[in-house]
Design a protein around this motif. Structure first.
Motif: not given
Length: 212
Positions: A67-68, A71-72, A74-75, A90
């Motif tokens: 999950q982490q 996030v990285t 996607t950003s 995800l």
């Protein structure tokens, strides 16, 4: 395939990230044939951040770790690649929660979740000339090998071989998604850049698995 622990999942993610960085120019060259040529740059910028933040990620379990990463990615990954790759990680992380250990069966389920996420996020499917045209058939083959009782090494090799074959076969398709779709019939004759990138990444994962 045998059960996989968190360290093995870390190995897979690290190889994905390192390959994206190492192959920035090559992936960009693939994409420049009929696309806008930014695939290599986009993936490299996102995954170099993954590598930079590597030691800061929590390792409570496979799901939390992935999950982490999502996030990285996607950003940090630009264009359409960020949402697609981020969604893939995800969805895989959510599916990982269903398993106490990541067996071959669990890996197949996570791959299915990842590709389903890509389909939904990208409004794409098989035949659209995307990485799905390589990864979905390869996942089918991996599942077939596991179900048939094949050993782990043979299953991995079949997975990598099918990914490569189906990636090359995308040259027969006309692009229907992404910047390459603007080329219309001119996209026929060249393999999809994303599919080739996935093939190279999986080949690296499989090649290094025994010494991981």
């Amino acid at each position: 395939m045998t059960a996989t622990n968190l360290a093995d999942v870390e190995y897979v993610v690290r190889i994905i990230a390192q390959t994206a960085v190492d192959k920035e120019k090559e992936f960009g060259d693939f994409d420049a044939v009929v696309g806008d040529g930014d695939l290599g740059y986009s993936l490299a910028r996102g995954f170099e951040k993954v590598l930079a933040d590597w030691d800061s990620y929590k390792r409570d379990d496979v799901s939390a770790f992935l999950q982490q990463i999502a996030v990285t990615i996607t950003s940090r990954i630009g264009g359409s690649s960020g949402p697609l790759w981020g969604t893939a990680f995800l969805r895989a992380s959510v599916t990982a929660k269903q398993f106490d250990e990541i067996t071959g069966t669990a890996a197949v389920a996570m791959l299915r979740a990842a590709t389903d996420g890509i389909k939904a996020r990208g409004n794409s499917d098989l035949g659209d000339k995307t990485l799905l045209d390589a990864l979905v058939p390869a996942t089918d083959e991996l599942e077939r090998m596991i179900t048939s009782g094949a050993n782990a090494a043979d299953s991995r090799e079949a997975f990598a071989k099918t990914t490569r074959e189906r990636a090359e076969a995308t040259s027969e398709l006309e692009a229907k998604r992404g910047r390459a779709s603007y080329s219309g019939e001119r996209s026929i004759g060249s393999p999809d850049a994303g599919a080739l990138a996935v093939a190279i990444i999986i080949e690296r994962i499989v090649a290094g698995w025994p010494e991981r």
